[in-house]
Design a protein around this motif. Sequence first.
Motif, PDB file in Angstrom:
ATOM      1  N   GLY A  37     -28.375   8.588  20.028  1.00  0.00           N
ATOM      2  CA  GLY A  37     -26.941   8.395  19.839  1.00  0.00           C
ATOM      3  C   GLY A  37     -26.108   9.600  20.232  1.00  0.00           C
ATOM      4  O   GLY A  37     -24.934   9.468  20.568  1.00  0.00           O
TER       5      GLY A  37
ATOM      6  N   THR B 284     -25.703   9.151  24.161  1.00  0.00           N
ATOM      7  CA  THR B 284     -25.390   7.823  24.689  1.00  0.00           C
ATOM      8  C   THR B 284     -24.298   7.947  25.738  1.00  0.00           C
ATOM      9  O   THR B 284     -23.262   8.574  25.489  1.00  0.00           O
ATOM     10  CB  THR B 284     -24.897   6.897  23.555  1.00  0.00           C
TER      11      THR B 284
ATOM     12  N   ASP C  74     -21.912   2.965  26.981  1.00  0.00           N
ATOM     13  CA  ASP C  74     -22.564   2.395  25.801  1.00  0.00           C
ATOM     14  C   ASP C  74     -22.026   2.960  24.491  1.00  0.00           C
ATOM     15  O   ASP C  74     -22.543   2.652  23.417  1.00  0.00           O
ATOM     16  CB  ASP C  74     -24.076   2.639  25.881  1.00  0.00           C
ATOM     17  N   THR C  75     -21.003   3.793  24.568  1.00  0.00           N
ATOM     18  CA  THR C  75     -20.416   4.396  23.371  1.00  0.00           C
ATOM     19  C   THR C  75     -19.595   3.344  22.637  1.00  0.00           C
ATOM     20  O   THR C  75     -18.802   2.629  23.262  1.00  0.00           O
ATOM     21  CB  THR C  75     -19.526   5.595  23.771  1.00  0.00           C
TER      22      THR C  75
END
Length: 120
Positions: free
Chosen positions: A29, A32, A36-37
């Motif tokens: 995360g 990312t 894709d955030t």
Amino acid sequence: MSTIEGARLFRESWIAGVREHFPGEPKPGYVTPWEDTPDWERQAAGAVYDQVRQFLDLSAGHASRLTPEQKGRFVATCWTAQMYRHFEDPKSGYVADWPDLPEWQQKTDVGIFEAIEKAR
């Protein structure tokens, strides 16, 4: 630079800082890509970008004279406010005060400020 472009700059600066300063392998995360955030994180990144840019503008660029720690603290404080905006009860790590942030995160926040500073 628009807020959306600034939010991307924020995210790209975050990822670059994590890759440079995080000890070991970062959580997925943390790195990312923008595409894709999550939306809340994009909005928070844009808000912090705008705050830093306005801070620089309102100081007629003299905020660039702040120490690295002051620059990083400003980014961290702006981010904390966004966490309270987007989460009713954010994780403690999302809202930790500057002295409680790990060194890698402090350095990353400094880098974000400086990237915004260079882009204006």
